[in-house]
Design a protein around this motif. Structure first.
Motif, PDB file in Angstrom:
ATOM      1  N   THR A 152       0.824  -1.203   0.000  1.00  0.00           N
ATOM      2  CA  THR A 152       0.000   0.000   0.000  1.00  0.00           C
ATOM      3  C   THR A 152       0.860   1.256   0.000  1.00  0.00           C
ATOM      4  O   THR A 152       1.919   1.300   0.636  1.00  0.00           O
ATOM      5  CB  THR A 152      -0.937   0.008   1.220  1.00  0.00           C
ATOM      6  OG1 THR A 152      -1.758   1.165   1.179  1.00  0.00           O
ATOM      7  CG2 THR A 152      -0.145   0.011   2.511  1.00  0.00           C
ATOM      8  N   PRO A 153       0.424   2.298  -0.709  1.00  0.00           N
ATOM      9  CA  PRO A 153       1.221   3.526  -0.727  1.00  0.00           C
ATOM     10  C   PRO A 153       1.101   4.350   0.548  1.00  0.00           C
ATOM     11  O   PRO A 153       1.970   5.177   0.833  1.00  0.00           O
ATOM     12  CB  PRO A 153       0.643   4.290  -1.918  1.00  0.00           C
ATOM     13  CG  PRO A 153      -0.749   3.785  -2.063  1.00  0.00           C
ATOM     14  CD  PRO A 153      -0.698   2.349  -1.660  1.00  0.00           C
ATOM     15  N   PHE A 154       0.029   4.127   1.322  1.00  0.00           N
ATOM     16  CA  PHE A 154      -0.186   4.907   2.554  1.00  0.00           C
ATOM     17  C   PHE A 154      -0.543   3.924   3.661  1.00  0.00           C
ATOM     18  O   PHE A 154      -1.559   3.233   3.573  1.00  0.00           O
ATOM     19  CB  PHE A 154      -1.298   5.926   2.342  1.00  0.00           C
ATOM     20  CG  PHE A 154      -1.535   6.829   3.520  1.00  0.00           C
ATOM     21  CD1 PHE A 154      -0.544   7.700   3.939  1.00  0.00           C
ATOM     22  CD2 PHE A 154      -2.740   6.791   4.220  1.00  0.00           C
ATOM     23  CE1 PHE A 154      -0.761   8.543   5.028  1.00  0.00           C
ATOM     24  CE2 PHE A 154      -2.961   7.623   5.304  1.00  0.00           C
ATOM     25  CZ  PHE A 154      -1.965   8.502   5.719  1.00  0.00           C
ATOM     26  N   PRO A 155       0.277   3.798   4.688  1.00  0.00           N
ATOM     27  CA  PRO A 155       0.150   2.678   5.639  1.00  0.00           C
ATOM     28  C   PRO A 155      -0.945   2.827   6.681  1.00  0.00           C
ATOM     29  O   PRO A 155      -1.053   1.976   7.563  1.00  0.00           O
ATOM     30  CB  PRO A 155       1.526   2.655   6.301  1.00  0.00           C
ATOM     31  CG  PRO A 155       1.980   4.075   6.271  1.00  0.00           C
ATOM     32  CD  PRO A 155       1.455   4.640   4.977  1.00  0.00           C
ATOM     33  N   PHE A 156      -1.749   3.868   6.609  1.00  0.00           N
ATOM     34  CA  PHE A 156      -2.771   4.083   7.630  1.00  0.00           C
ATOM     35  C   PHE A 156      -4.149   4.083   6.979  1.00  0.00           C
ATOM     36  O   PHE A 156      -4.639   5.126   6.528  1.00  0.00           O
ATOM     37  CB  PHE A 156      -2.523   5.407   8.365  1.00  0.00           C
ATOM     38  CG  PHE A 156      -1.147   5.523   8.944  1.00  0.00           C
ATOM     39  CD1 PHE A 156      -0.787   4.794  10.065  1.00  0.00           C
ATOM     40  CD2 PHE A 156      -0.201   6.355   8.358  1.00  0.00           C
ATOM     41  CE1 PHE A 156       0.496   4.895  10.590  1.00  0.00           C
ATOM     42  CE2 PHE A 156       1.070   6.458   8.878  1.00  0.00           C
ATOM     43  CZ  PHE A 156       1.425   5.715   9.994  1.00  0.00           C
ATOM     44  N   PRO A 157      -4.800   2.930   6.896  1.00  0.00           N
ATOM     45  CA  PRO A 157      -6.123   2.877   6.254  1.00  0.00           C
ATOM     46  C   PRO A 157      -7.110   3.798   6.956  1.00  0.00           C
ATOM     47  O   PRO A 157      -7.098   3.938   8.181  1.00  0.00           O
ATOM     48  CB  PRO A 157      -6.531   1.409   6.414  1.00  0.00           C
ATOM     49  CG  PRO A 157      -5.247   0.668   6.624  1.00  0.00           C
ATOM     50  CD  PRO A 157      -4.355   1.612   7.365  1.00  0.00           C
ATOM     51  N   ASN A 158      -7.965   4.429   6.142  1.00  0.00           N
ATOM     52  CA  ASN A 158      -8.940   5.352   6.725  1.00  0.00           C
ATOM     53  C   ASN A 158     -10.350   4.786   6.696  1.00  0.00           C
ATOM     54  O   ASN A 158     -11.323   5.521   6.847  1.00  0.00           O
ATOM     55  CB  ASN A 158      -8.911   6.689   5.976  1.00  0.00           C
ATOM     56  CG  ASN A 158      -9.618   6.628   4.633  1.00  0.00           C
ATOM     57  OD1 ASN A 158      -9.292   5.770   3.808  1.00  0.00           O
ATOM     58  ND2 ASN A 158     -10.591   7.504   4.400  1.00  0.00           N
ATOM     59  N   TYR A 159     -10.471   3.463   6.532  1.00  0.00           N
ATOM     60  CA  TYR A 159     -11.793   2.854   6.429  1.00  0.00           C
ATOM     61  C   TYR A 159     -12.605   3.131   7.691  1.00  0.00           C
ATOM     62  O   TYR A 159     -12.169   2.848   8.810  1.00  0.00           O
ATOM     63  CB  TYR A 159     -11.659   1.349   6.220  1.00  0.00           C
ATOM     64  CG  TYR A 159     -12.971   0.635   6.020  1.00  0.00           C
ATOM     65  CD1 TYR A 159     -13.749   0.874   4.895  1.00  0.00           C
ATOM     66  CD2 TYR A 159     -13.431  -0.286   6.956  1.00  0.00           C
ATOM     67  CE1 TYR A 159     -14.943   0.207   4.697  1.00  0.00           C
ATOM     68  CE2 TYR A 159     -14.626  -0.958   6.762  1.00  0.00           C
ATOM     69  CZ  TYR A 159     -15.381  -0.695   5.629  1.00  0.00           C
ATOM     70  OH  TYR A 159     -16.568  -1.353   5.442  1.00  0.00           O
ATOM     71  N   GLY A 160     -13.785   3.694   7.505  1.00  0.00           N
ATOM     72  CA  GLY A 160     -14.662   4.008   8.626  1.00  0.00           C
ATOM     73  C   GLY A 160     -14.299   5.280   9.364  1.00  0.00           C
ATOM     74  O   GLY A 160     -14.919   5.593  10.388  1.00  0.00           O
ATOM     75  N   LYS A 161     -13.311   6.016   8.889  1.00  0.00           N
ATOM     76  CA  LYS A 161     -12.888   7.242   9.563  1.00  0.00           C
ATOM     77  C   LYS A 161     -13.346   8.475   8.780  1.00  0.00           C
ATOM     78  O   LYS A 161     -13.605   8.407   7.583  1.00  0.00           O
ATOM     79  CB  LYS A 161     -11.365   7.265   9.717  1.00  0.00           C
ATOM     80  CG  LYS A 161     -10.807   6.121  10.558  1.00  0.00           C
ATOM     81  CD  LYS A 161      -9.288   6.187  10.636  1.00  0.00           C
ATOM     82  CE  LYS A 161      -8.738   5.027  11.443  1.00  0.00           C
ATOM     83  NZ  LYS A 161      -7.246   5.044  11.506  1.00  0.00           N
ATOM     84  N   ARG A 162     -13.408   9.574   9.458  1.00  0.00           N
ATOM     85  CA  ARG A 162     -13.753  10.840   8.818  1.00  0.00           C
ATOM     86  C   ARG A 162     -12.674  11.198   7.801  1.00  0.00           C
ATOM     87  O   ARG A 162     -11.472  11.101   8.090  1.00  0.00           O
ATOM     88  CB  ARG A 162     -13.873  11.928   9.889  1.00  0.00           C
ATOM     89  CG  ARG A 162     -14.516  13.233   9.418  1.00  0.00           C
ATOM     90  CD  ARG A 162     -14.539  14.216  10.577  1.00  0.00           C
ATOM     91  NE  ARG A 162     -15.149  15.473  10.218  1.00  0.00           N
ATOM     92  CZ  ARG A 162     -16.387  15.833  10.526  1.00  0.00           C
ATOM     93  NH1 ARG A 162     -17.144  14.997  11.235  1.00  0.00           N
ATOM     94  NH2 ARG A 162     -16.874  17.002  10.173  1.00  0.00           N
TER      95      ARG A 162
END
Length: 652
Positions: free
Chosen positions: A181-191
């Motif tokens: 993944t290019p960005f290691p902090f998934p934002n699924y379910g986050k604002r």
């Protein structure tokens, strides 16, 4: 009255309550799992559901036989006849919800897709066992509903996007899946505004179609990797319409302010098959962006009139001409279910409507251009598939036996059209030759023979064991032969024939409208296993037949039915005619003294390593056997048993 303070578990889209028909104080709730609430809701018991959540939507209990029950989930339906102690499988039904399609260049090619709550799929488009079954598919290591795309140079490597911006690189040789993944902090379910980068519900991902292999992923910006995910760079600014001076971005943000506050995300991105560095991007807040230099410069090319927060559901960039792109616009979440599609021929400088006369009240999810005929395009809507021959000006239903279902994606691959449906699995329309040659409203004064697509020299079935039971679920194979279409302006007055002639002029096989002769073979199995190819149709209209790629069947003293068959297919009788050699043939249709001709090419199975000389020797040997079989048949027909007379030795 509050009966239970336990945290509710039902989702906003799965909140149905079922009252038990035998006890009004018992209710059933659905969501990630199924819960039985008794004693007026005071007691709660989870009775069905797996880790991760099956996402149930419905519980039904037969009021006359309460031990008979059914449940519906994202995976399908299940039935119990013992009050829920045991359940049927959801794998016995084609209810997969598929989102996006890709295919590799192998033969047979594999179709890749992600499905709702049932994982990823790589499935062969043809099986060597007569029908597509459990032998022919496997998961490819990704999440559920996102993109699954094989590496252009190595189809054993598959990239799969996932929830909140995840991306995996799966290697089928080892079964290992790497996180790239290019960005290691998934934002699924986050604002959306709470993380540096954010991604939409289905993470858009694409692989370049020309030039060096480049991976692209969309968040609010575009990420690119030229080393298969080892390193990434951001090649765009925010493409979703966010403005640095936006106001009213805290708390509950109004829809009118959401775009400027940065709540939009990239929903679709499509590289050009003609030019490396050309990339089209669509967002879920109604914007279309274009770069033609690998991201150094971007241009907003959004058609006029697209409202904010209408999703650019899909972008298609054909391989036949520069500057052409098609977009499908889905605005159903703003209560607009009308079809919206556009086409440009000048890189987005101008656009024209391509929805034409698609049925009103049914939104469009995808528009795909044919890879061989300019202006021939296909659309997927919430009720099925459609075809246009005039660049979207006019449309016709392309339903056939396709179930009425939401067609989420379409893919033109070679001579086939693949459809991903929401709830009715993956379907393939084999052989687009007819659609590529037809013109709506056109009429031919006499019989017309369409030019067939090249046929691959394959055997219909190589199974040597008992066929799979018809009770097992399975998909249909494409025809193992040359698909031939013809048109009759009026009913034929007499029998018609279709000759397959080789380059030397020799007759290989003749198909006719006459009923075939009955085979001398013992039928020791159920009649459903016999589905012979019907005779040529003689009525007015469009007709299709299939040449089985063989020379004519040799006469024989007797025939035996083969074990190499599959449910829904014909059981062949042996001996069959020998397979024809790869090469050029001619199909000749004869109707009431009028002949129509079309070239037909038979190509070698790409998996085969047998050379032309060996193939020719095999055919010569098979034809010699056929000649001996015919000689034996003639000899048997001439032979008559001698008259037998007994002499009586005892007196009368």
């Amino acid at each position: 009255m509050l009966a239970n303070t336990e945290r509710a578990f039902t989702g906003y889209y799965a909140s149905r309550v079922t009252v038990d028909p035998t006890d009004p104080d018992v209710v059933w709730l659905v969501g990630q799992s199924i819960r039985r609430r008794s004693d007026g809701g005071r007691a709660c018991q989870i009775v069905k559901g797996a880790p991760g959540g099956d996402d149930y939507h419905f519980v039904w209990i037969d009021p006359r036989h309460p031990d008979h029950r059914a449940v519906a989930s994202d995976q399908g339906a299940q039935v119990s006849v013992d009050a829920g102690r045991t359940w049927s499988s959801w794998y016995n039904q084609p209810t997969g919800q598929f989102y996006h399609l890709a295919a590799d260049e192998r033969f047979p090619y594999r179709i890749y897709s992600g499905q709702q709550d049932s994982g990823t799929v790589a499935i062969a488009s043809r099986s060597g066992y007569g029908a597509i079954g459990w032998r022919d598919w496997s998961p490819v290591g990704g999440d559920e509903r996102d993109y699954d795309i094989p590496d252009p140079d190595d189809p054993d490597v598959v990239y799969a996007s996932g929830l909140g911006g995840r991306l995996s690189r799966y290697d089928a040789r080892t079964g290992q899946s790497a996180n790239v993944t290019p960005f290691p902090f998934p934002n699924y379910g986050k604002r959306q505004t709470s993380t540096e980068h954010h991604f939409v519900w289905v993470t858009p991902f694409a692989v370049s179609r020309t030039g060096p292999v480049t991976l692209y992923m969309g968040g609010e910006v575009v990420f690119a990797s030229t080393d298969r995910g080892a390193h990434w760079s951001v090649i765009s600014p925010d493409l979703t319409g966010k403005t640095p001076t936006a106001r009213r971005c805290d708390g509950d943000v109004a829809v009118a302010d959401a775009r400027a506050c940065g709540y939009g995300g990239i929903w679709s991105l499509t590289p050009s098959p003609r030019h490396a560095g050309e990339l089209w991007v669509g967002t879920d807040d109604g914007l279309v962006q274009l770069t033609r230099d690998g991201g150094a410069h971007w241009t907003n090319v959004t058609p006029r009139g697209i409202p904010e927060w209408a999703k650019i559901a899909a972008i298609d960039v054909p391989a036949l001409a520069d500057g052409v792109a098609y977009i499908a616009v889905d605005d159903q979440r703003q209560s607009d279910r009308q079809p919206h599609a556009y086409v440009t021929h000048d890189y987005g400088a101008t656009w024209k409507d391509a929805a034409g006369d698609l049925p009103p009240g049914h939104f469009v999810s995808v528009v795909r251009a044919d890879t061989a005929r300019p202006g021939l395009i296909f659309a997927g809507t919430d009720i099925g598939a459609y075809v246009s021959w005039d660049d979207g000006g006019h449309w016709r239903a392309l339903q056939g036996n396709l179930p009425t279902a939401w067609v989420r994606d379409l893919l033109v691959h070679g001579d086939d059209l693949v459809a991903a449906t929401q709830g009715r699995a993956i379907w393939v329309l084999d052989d687009l030759a007819l659609l590529r040659q037809a013109t709506p409203g056109a009429a031919w004064p006499g019989p017309h023979l369409f030019e067939p697509s090249p046929a691959v020299r394959v055997r219909a079935n190589v199974n040597r064991d008992t066929p799979i039971s018809p009770e097992e679920p399975g998909g249909r194979n494409p025809s193992a032969g040359a698909v031939i279409d013809y048109w009759l302006p009026s009913p034929a007055k007499g029998p018609i024939t279709l000759d397959i002639v080789d380059a030397s002029g020799a007759l290989v096989q003749r198909l006719t409208s006459e009923p075939p002769a009955r085979r001398r073979a013992e039928v020791y199995f159920a009649p459903d296993w016999l589905r012979p190819t019907p005779p040529l149709a003689t009525s007015a209209g469009l007709h299709r037949t299939v040449w089985n790629l063989r020379w004519s069947r040799p006469p024989a003293i007797a025939f035996d039915y083969s074990i190499s068959t599959a449910a829904g297919a014909d059981t062949p009788a042996s001996p069959q005619g020998p397979l024809a050699l790869p090469g050029d043939y001619t199909a000749v249709l004869s109707v009431d003294g009028v002949r129509s001709r079309a070239p037909l090419r038979l190509v070698q199975d790409p998996r085969s390593r047998v050379g032309p000389a060996d193939l020719a020797a095999s055919l010569e040997f098979s034809q010699a056997i056929a000649a001996d079989l015919a000689l034996a048949r003639r000899a048997t027909a001439r032979w008559r048993p001698p008259t037998t007379a007994w002499r009586r030795l005892t007196p009368a």
